[in-house]
Design an enzyme around this catalytic site. Structure first.
Site, short mmCIF file in Angstrom:
data_model
loop_
_atom_site.label_atom_id
_atom_site.label_comp_id
_atom_site.label_asym_id
_atom_site.label_seq_id
_atom_site.Cartn_x
_atom_site.Cartn_y
_atom_site.Cartn_z
N ILE A 1 67.94 -25.90 -30.23
CA ILE A 1 68.00 -26.52 -28.90
C ILE A 1 68.48 -25.54 -27.84
O ILE A 1 68.24 -25.75 -26.65
CB ILE A 1 68.89 -27.79 -28.90
CG1 ILE A 1 70.36 -27.44 -29.14
CG2 ILE A 1 68.39 -28.80 -29.90
CD1 ILE A 1 71.29 -28.60 -28.90
N ASP A 2 69.14 -24.45 -28.24
CA ASP A 2 69.67 -23.50 -27.27
C ASP A 2 68.59 -22.65 -26.61
O ASP A 2 68.83 -22.03 -25.59
CB ASP A 2 70.69 -22.56 -27.94
CG ASP A 2 71.97 -23.27 -28.33
OD1 ASP A 2 72.16 -24.41 -27.88
OD2 ASP A 2 72.76 -22.69 -29.09
#
Length: 765
Positions: free
Chosen positions: A173-174
């Site tokens: 998700i980063d």
């Protein structure tokens, strides 16, 4: 008399059915932290693998399951991935594995794979997981030798399984992996952040407050940066851009100025890894004290099928709207270089290594977030008008906000035209200032007002209004009417000199039917609405008997929403105008679905574009499926309607609208400068009446006059549409036998290193 026959051109296309998976075994695993979208990738790998005749295995619990073996490695079936798309996380499990980091652990994993003849591995995870996969591949031959020496496998098994092929997909998700514009899970994470910000805004505006919001991103500021762009945050702190000494006073001064200007809401976004110029952590608590107040799985299977003994491990990445293959270790190396640059306080170098997309996000944020004093602005006497034309599309307001603020930063006086071309000829034109567009980014619809009226019958009145307000350039944000309107204005330049000014259009329509652009502002929000509704509809029938849902989507004659929405929602059939069908096709679809529903599959989904066929209406298809499926399944019908247009724009549409409008205004500034002669702006060349669209991987300015031949004006669609190539893929995943042209796929590219140069927010999307 007929002339001599032309020589036949050699067909160099490569079709998917020529790639056989017979005799091959593919395993898929998810490793590291879970990310939304992993299940969609797993489903695509399983179904594409089975489709080509390969055996496909789940490896449950990531590398731990590979080391432990046994029931953790199970053969997958077509039905085992049904209803997986709408589930979050990863249904096959993910675990961090210390054992796989050891030689003994990797030896056990190799033995477990060889026992099942698995020599193709698809790994979905972060850079650590993918680096481990590459090490496993490099050691493979020596691991097999060791297994043979220990008598665990024989010489024939070692020979038959001598090469291990690896393909990675990045799930994080980063969005902290170099070589891809967006990783699996990032868009969903952005959605969650924006939902929180939108909810906060209602309360904050009631009480005139400042909110400090921390988002994930220990080593990468992408989520914080794009969230700041998408919600119009006043300040953002990210690890790649430490603030200069004294930032506390600067921030407090800006917040005070906002309060003095009666701005009720201030939002500050902080990445969890944010630091100052001395590598000291910047935390939300400290800021509070100071301020007082979301296609890849298919490409992965193709890469495994085409792998040779010399093919390096690759990762499937997203660049623009294209899935590409890049050498895995090149991407890992660059990702590690980013962290090294930040550790050494070389923050400009870290931003450059992040890639062009990250750079452009950062440059656009800098343009929009901090208003310069009037004395610092460039000296410009130009007036630029901005307007919306056509049906409302989510993201229009973000584009207008961006255009207004970038225009003011360039020294122009910005004017807003209300209600499209109708408002233009009626004189509904007024100056719009920096503060007037505050809070517009997350608003749906069109705050300027928009109508479908074309300018053709009112050219004299529009020319008069341009003269009255001394309009020197025009930015039109809208759909097909905006495109036709710009064609009409540019065609009338010979008669009206007032139209001899720079004009540019930015596509904004849910239908995504504008020639010259692969994507339009608003279409992502509409797709999200379709996918979300399809998921809810399917889940609403949980526990009931077998059921098929017939759903009608918008789009006019353009089947983009139905096709891509169907691909995302796992549709069994999608009917569109661009792909004619008859009663025999409908009958074949019903029989195919009836056969599937006699297995363990409980749900069917059929999408129909609203104008796909004047006779085969949504109600007709509903009645046909209901009658032919009697005794096997029942049917329900749903017309989604205008809910696809409304609501808050998605993070992508906010960000896309912001960046494309900024680029458009910068083009206007350059063109104004080039066309200012003799004390006036005058240009009649075709390249000064343009459409700014995304073509594959880049934003491109194209003269609207050159797009005429690419347009079907009767049906309001481009003559060629890139997404039609996705339809065979959708059919394959629904278990149909079909032909799939993969000529554009399969080329291993290399990571592009951007050379240091003067930053320019118009360089790329």
């Amino acid at each position: 008399m007929a002339g001599a026959a032309a020589p036949k051109r050699q067909d160099t296309r490569k079709f998917f059915e020529n790639l056989s998976g017979a005799g091959k075994s593919i395993a898929v695993l998810t490793s590291g932290g879970d990310a939304q979208g992993m299940n969609g990738a797993v489903r695509a790998v399983v179904r594409m693998g089975i489709y080509v005749g390969a055996k496909v295995y789940f490896i449950h619990e990531g590398y731990q399951g590979m080391v432990d073996g046994g029931d953790n490695i199970k053969e997958a079936t077509w039905e085992s991935v049904s209803s997986m798309l709408q589930v979050g996380g990863t249904v096959i499990g993910s675990a961090r594995c210390k054992a796989f980091r050891t030689h003994e652990g990797r030896l056990k994993a190799a033995h477990n794979l060889v026992q099942r003849h698995i020599t193709n591995l698809c790994v979905i995870g972060g850079d650590g997981s993918l680096t481990g996969a590459n090490l496993f591949r490099e050691e493979w031959s020596s691991l097999l030798d060791e297994l043979q020496e220990q008598g665990l496998i024989d010489a024939e098994a070692a020979r038959a399984n001598s090469k291990l092929h690896i393909v990675g997909m990045v799930g994080s998700i980063d969005n902290d992996f170099c070589g891809t514009d967006m990783t699996i899970g990032t868009d969903s994470a952005l959605h969650r952040i924006i939902e929180v910000v939108d909810a906060i805004m209602t309360t904050a505006q009631s009480h005139q407050r400042t909110f400090v919001l921390e988002v994930m991103g220990r080593h990468c500021g992408y989520l914080a940066l794009v969230s700041a762009l998408a919600c119009g945050a006043d300040w953002v702190f990210i690890p790649e851009m430490p603030p200069a000494d004294g930032w506390e006073d600067d921030m407090c001064q800006k917040l005070s100025e906002n309060r003095a200007d009666k701005k009720r809401l201030n939002i500050i976004i902080v990445a969890e890894g944010a630091i100052d110029s001395h590598n000291k952590a910047i935390t939300p608590d400290y800021i509070k004290d100071v301020s007082m107040a979301s296609r890849m799985g298919v490409e992965a299977v193709l890469a495994l099928l085409e792998a040779s003994t010399n093919t390096p491990a690759c990762v499937v990445s997203l660049v623009g709207n294209q899935a590409v293959r890049l050498p895995l270790m090149e991407c890992v190396q660059m990702t590690q270089e980013v962290q090294k640059a930040m550790d050494e306080k070389k923050f400009d170098e870290a931003v450059r290594l992040r890639g062009r997309s990250f750079q452009n996000n950062l440059n656009t944020y800098r343009l929009l977030s901090h208003r310069r004093a009037d004395s610092e602005l460039p000296n410009s006497s130009f007036n630029v008008a901005v307007m919306n034309v056509g049906a409302p599309a989510a993201g229009m307001n973000a584009a207008v906000r961006s255009a207004v603020r970038v225009g003011i930063s360039e020294g122009h006086k910005m004017f807003a035209v209300s209600d499209g071309f109708e408002g233009f000829y009626k004189g509904q034109i007024k100056e719009i200032k920096w503060g007037d567009v505050g809070g517009w980014t997350g608003r749906g619809g069109s705050l300027l007002g928009t109508k479908r009226t074309l300018p053709g019958k009112h050219l004299d009145k529009i020319a008069e209004q341009i003269k009255i307000h001394n309009i020197n350039a025009l930015l039109v944000i809208g759909g097909f009417e905006a495109y036709v309107g710009l064609l009409e204005l540019s065609s009338a330049r010979d008669k009206y000199s007032e139209f001899c000014v720079p004009m540019v259009m930015v596509p904004a329509t849910v239908s995504n039917n504008i020639p010259g652009s692969d994507l339009s502002i608003g279409s992502d929000t509409a797709l999200n609405a379709i996918t979300d509704t399809c998921d809810r509809i399917k889940q609403s029938a949980s526990g009931t008997k077998r059921r098929v849902f017939i759903i009608e989507t918008m789009g006019g004659y353009c089947g983009y929403l139905a096709t891509v929405g169907g691909l995302a929602a796992g549709a069994d059939a999608v009917y569109i105008y661009e792909e004619p069908f008859d009663i025999r096709d409908l009958q074949a679809n019903v029989e195919h679905l009836t056969h599937k529903m006699k297995t363990s599959i409980q749900r069917g989904l059929v999408l129909r574009n609203e104008n796909c066929n004047e006779n085969f209406t949504t109600d007709f298809i509903y009645q046909l499926y209901s009658e032919e499926g009697r005794g096997v399944f029942d049917c329900r019908m749903n017309v989604l309607g205008h809910m696809q247009q409304g609501g808050a724009p998605s993070p992508f549409d906010r960000n896309f609208g912001t960046k494309v409008a900024a680029k458009a205004v910068q083009w206007i500034s350059r063109t104004l400068k080039d066309s200012y002669k003799g004390g006036r702006v005058f240009t009649s060349s075709e390249d000064t009446a343009c459409l700014l669209g995304m073509r594959r991987r880049a934003l491109v300015f194209q003269p609207v006059s050159q797009l005429r031949d690419e347009t079907d004006f009767v049906h309001r669609i481009p003559k060629e549409q890139w997404w039609l190539k996705l339809r065979p893929l959708m059919k394959i995943l629904a278990k149909y036998k079909t032909s799939y042209d993969v000529s554009d796929l399969g080329q291993l590219e290399h990571v592009t290193r951007i050379q240091p140069k003067e930053s320019d927010a118009s360089s790329a999307i």
